[in-house]
Design a protein around this motif. Structure first.
Motif, PDB file in Angstrom:
ATOM      1  N   ASN A  87       0.995  -1.173  -0.207  1.00 43.97           N
ATOM      2  CA  ASN A  87      -0.118   0.169  -0.165  1.00 43.97           C
ATOM      3  C   ASN A  87       0.951   1.212   0.063  1.00 43.97           C
ATOM      4  N   ASP A  88       0.281   2.420  -0.093  1.00 42.94           N
ATOM      5  CA  ASP A  88       1.167   3.730   0.082  1.00 42.94           C
ATOM      6  C   ASP A  88       2.014   3.940   1.007  1.00 42.94           C
ATOM      7  N   LEU A  89       1.463   3.492   2.197  1.00 40.46           N
ATOM      8  CA  LEU A  89       2.386   3.595   3.498  1.00 40.46           C
ATOM      9  C   LEU A  89       3.688   2.873   3.305  1.00 40.46           C
ATOM     10  N   PHE A  90       3.421   1.550   2.880  1.00 32.18           N
ATOM     11  CA  PHE A  90       4.552   0.883   2.542  1.00 32.18           C
ATOM     12  C   PHE A  90       5.917   1.576   1.779  1.00 32.18           C
ATOM     13  N   TYR A  91       5.332   1.830   0.682  1.00 34.38           N
ATOM     14  CA  TYR A  91       6.117   2.615  -0.261  1.00 34.38           C
ATOM     15  C   TYR A  91       6.811   3.819   0.325  1.00 34.38           C
ATOM     16  N   GLN A  92       6.087   4.757   1.115  1.00 31.99           N
ATOM     17  CA  GLN A  92       6.636   6.046   1.781  1.00 31.99           C
ATOM     18  C   GLN A  92       7.928   5.336   2.869  1.00 31.99           C
ATOM     19  N   ILE A  93       7.439   4.405   3.391  1.00 29.72           N
ATOM     20  CA  ILE A  93       8.415   3.747   4.463  1.00 29.72           C
ATOM     21  C   ILE A  93       9.744   3.119   3.837  1.00 29.72           C
ATOM     22  N   ALA A  94       9.277   2.477   2.760  1.00 33.62           N
ATOM     23  CA  ALA A  94      10.444   1.916   1.854  1.00 33.62           C
ATOM     24  C   ALA A  94      11.331   3.000   1.395  1.00 33.62           C
ATOM     25  N   ASP A  95      10.736   4.066   0.851  1.00 31.63           N
ATOM     26  CA  ASP A  95      11.570   4.949   0.534  1.00 31.63           C
ATOM     27  C   ASP A  95      12.510   5.521   1.391  1.00 31.63           C
ATOM     28  N   ALA A  96      11.936   5.746   2.751  1.00 28.62           N
ATOM     29  CA  ALA A  96      13.021   6.236   3.872  1.00 28.62           C
ATOM     30  C   ALA A  96      13.959   5.092   4.372  1.00 28.62           C
ATOM     31  N   PHE A  97      13.453   3.908   4.329  1.00 25.15           N
ATOM     32  CA  PHE A  97      14.446   2.979   5.301  1.00 25.15           C
ATOM     33  C   PHE A  97      14.905   1.621   4.462  1.00 25.15           C
ATOM     34  N   MET A  98      14.533   1.535   3.262  1.00 26.73           N
ATOM     35  CA  MET A  98      14.784   0.386   2.572  1.00 26.73           C
ATOM     36  C   MET A  98      15.889   0.792   1.472  1.00 26.73           C
ATOM     37  N   PRO A  99      17.174   0.053   1.157  1.00 28.10           N
ATOM     38  CA  PRO A  99      17.562  -1.064   1.913  1.00 28.10           C
ATOM     39  C   PRO A  99      17.902  -0.504   3.350  1.00 28.10           C
ATOM     40  N   GLY A 100      17.657  -1.427   4.557  1.00 22.31           N
ATOM     41  CA  GLY A 100      18.144  -1.316   5.838  1.00 22.31           C
ATOM     42  C   GLY A 100      17.585  -2.047   6.738  1.00 22.31           C
ATOM     43  N   PRO A 101      17.740  -1.772   8.039  1.00 20.55           N
ATOM     44  CA  PRO A 101      17.298  -2.850   9.114  1.00 20.55           C
ATOM     45  C   PRO A 101      15.873  -2.970   9.465  1.00 20.55           C
ATOM     46  N   LEU A 102      14.711  -3.009   8.567  1.00 22.92           N
ATOM     47  CA  LEU A 102      13.403  -2.696   8.813  1.00 22.92           C
ATOM     48  C   LEU A 102      12.679  -3.849   8.148  1.00 22.92           C
ATOM     49  N   THR A 103      11.684  -4.448   8.895  1.00 25.26           N
ATOM     50  CA  THR A 103      10.929  -5.527   8.406  1.00 25.26           C
ATOM     51  C   THR A 103       9.573  -5.139   8.396  1.00 25.26           C
ATOM     52  N   VAL A 104       8.771  -5.000   7.106  1.00 26.52           N
ATOM     53  CA  VAL A 104       7.223  -4.889   7.283  1.00 26.52           C
ATOM     54  C   VAL A 104       6.579  -6.024   7.223  1.00 26.52           C
ATOM     55  N   ILE A 105       5.489  -6.254   7.851  1.00 31.27           N
ATOM     56  CA  ILE A 105       4.377  -7.311   7.763  1.00 31.27           C
ATOM     57  C   ILE A 105       3.289  -6.861   6.860  1.00 31.27           C
ATOM     58  N   LEU A 106       3.254  -7.700   5.951  1.00 31.18           N
ATOM     59  CA  LEU A 106       2.037  -7.233   4.984  1.00 31.18           C
ATOM     60  C   LEU A 106       1.284  -8.659   4.480  1.00 31.18           C
ATOM     61  N   PRO A 107       0.055  -8.581   3.866  1.00 34.60           N
ATOM     62  CA  PRO A 107      -0.711  -9.938   3.447  1.00 34.60           C
ATOM     63  C   PRO A 107      -0.008 -10.467   2.531  1.00 34.60           C
ATOM     64  N   LYS A 108       0.139 -11.735   2.568  1.00 25.39           N
ATOM     65  CA  LYS A 108       1.140 -12.519   1.615  1.00 25.39           C
ATOM     66  C   LYS A 108       0.154 -12.849   0.279  1.00 25.39           C
ATOM     67  N   LYS A 109       0.998 -13.090  -0.528  1.00 32.16           N
ATOM     68  CA  LYS A 109       0.406 -13.712  -1.908  1.00 32.16           C
ATOM     69  C   LYS A 109       0.853 -15.295  -1.787  1.00 32.16           C
ATOM     70  N   SER A 110      -0.059 -15.853  -2.947  1.00 32.58           N
ATOM     71  CA  SER A 110      -0.108 -17.403  -2.454  1.00 32.58           C
ATOM     72  C   SER A 110       1.346 -18.206  -3.113  1.00 32.58           C
ATOM     73  N   ASN A 111       2.042 -17.232  -3.892  1.00 29.96           N
ATOM     74  CA  ASN A 111       3.580 -18.025  -4.051  1.00 29.96           C
ATOM     75  C   ASN A 111       4.478 -17.976  -2.769  1.00 29.96           C
ATOM     76  N   ILE A 112       4.216 -17.433  -1.669  1.00 25.25           N
ATOM     77  CA  ILE A 112       4.982 -17.426  -0.632  1.00 25.25           C
ATOM     78  C   ILE A 112       4.535 -18.978   0.497  1.00 25.25           C
ATOM     79  N   PRO A 113       5.107 -20.178   0.147  1.00 29.81           N
ATOM     80  CA  PRO A 113       4.475 -21.166   1.055  1.00 29.81           C
ATOM     81  C   PRO A 113       4.268 -20.701   2.328  1.00 29.81           C
TER      82      PRO A 113
END
Ligand code: AMP
Ligand code: MG
Length: 336
Positions: A79-105
């Motif tokens: 979502n938009d907030l994810f990309y705002q946070i990603a712009d600020a802190f990724m790459p870097g020491p941050l993990t964001v929990i998001l709803p998964k798609k079916s390709n992740i077992p």
């Protein structure tokens, strides 16, 4: 198992390690937080090997590591907030929990319908992901329950013979695992404190909530399943001391067969063989960098019955130091 050891010198090829990941094997590698133990995040069997090598309960999810935040949409609903946070802190020491798609077992996420996404900034980690051509699922590369590894000797101790390859990239920069957050509308929920601090994240949302399990003993169902397990613990019991310098020095002077984790400024005031500083009192980053190797040192010492640690500051990355120490102590704080 025969474990390949790769000493990274700057020009070392990571292709053999990437081939192992591509072929379903598992590799321990350095990141800017702690060493991780990784395998192909799209291969359910690789996740099983990681759980087995660590002795980790399989309902404790792994984090999916990507080479760039723009890839996140392939594996989860962003979502938009994810990309705002990603712009600020990724790459870097941050993990964001998001709803998964079916390709992740399901085996990667411990059966949860969400996935933790992280983009490491460490050169070796990032290059390994790119060369593998797949997202890499990885928890910290320690045996389950032990302090996370921040030096090559730690992964050699825990995983030699249990992983297909170990990459020696020296000491990790931050020394504590990634900050973990969950997004709820425009609210950020901090599930695990790390080097991306609550203070930094609060600039990006209307509301920042620190999950109770970060600072308090919690018997319910935690939002980050890893938080329910005993963590980071040295073999010897650990108690945190809360009190003035004088009270702590007096208390420790009357105790025998004890180890101490303190600050540089305390060293002249605490006598004994097993007194280790994790850094200057006002330098929480240094404390984070040294904490796990301090905890691990005590596992080599057999003539102590208890470890006492001084209470750290809870500001900035200090909250991560405090969080790891209270977990290592089993929430055992003694007020003096
Ligand atoms: P480690 O890197 O070894 O500390 O392990 C990863 C940790 O990330 C787990 O123990 C969980 O606390 C957290 N985590 C990973 N995926 C999720 C998820 N989908 N939801 C909540 N927490 C997660
Ligand atoms: Mg871990």
């Amino acid at each position: 198992m025969n474990t390949l050891k790769i000493k990274y010198t700057g020009s070392t090829s990571l292709i053999p390690a990437a081939e192992i990941i591509k072929n379903g094997g598992i590799v321990a590698f350095p990141t800017e937080t702690v060493y991780g133990l990784g395998g192909n995040a799209l291969d359910p069997l690789a996740a099983g090997k990681i759980y087995a090598a660590k002795g980790r309960p399989s309902d404790n999810p792994l984090i999916v590591h990507l080479a760039k935040a723009q890839d996140a949409g392939k594996y989860c609903y962003t979502n938009d907030l994810f990309y705002q946070i990603a712009d600020a802190f990724m790459p870097g020491p941050l993990t964001v929990i998001l709803p998964k798609k079916s390709n992740i077992p399901d085996s990667v996420t411990g059966g949860l319908d969400s996935v933790g996404i992280r983009v490491p900034s460490h050169k070796i980690a990032n290059e390994l992901i790119k060369l593998s051509g797949v997202p890499i699922a990885a928890p910290s590369a320690n045996l389950s329950g032990k302090p996370s590894p921040t030096e090559f000797s730690h992964i050699e101790h825990d995983l030699d013979g249990r992983a297909d390859a170990l990459i020696d990239g020296g000491n990790c920069d931050f020394g504590v695992e990634s900050t973990i957050i969950k997004l709820n509308g425009n609210e950020i929920i901090l599930l695990r404190p790390g080097a991306v601090t609550a203070e930094m994240l609060s600039l990006f949302c209307d509301k920042l909530t620190i999950d109770k399990a970060v600072t308090e003993k919690f018997d319910g169902v935690p939002l980050a399943p890893g938080m329910k397990y005993r963590h980071y613990a040295p073999e010897c019991p650990l108690t945190i001391l809360e009190g003035s310098d004088e009270a702590v020095y007096e208390f420790l002077s009357c105790r025998e067969k004890r180890g101490v984790i303190c600050f540089d400024e305390d060293l002249p005031h605490i006598l004994g063989k097993y007194v280790f500083s994790c850094g200057p009192i006002h330098d929480s980053l240094k404390q984070a960098q040294n904490l796990f190797s301090c905890l691990r040192k005590f596992d080599q010492i057999h003539d102590i019955d208890i470890i006492y640690a001084r209470m750290p500051s809870k500001a900035g990355i200090g909250l991560a130091v405090f969080n790891r120490l209270i977990k290592a102590s089993g929430f055992n704080i003694r007020k003096l």
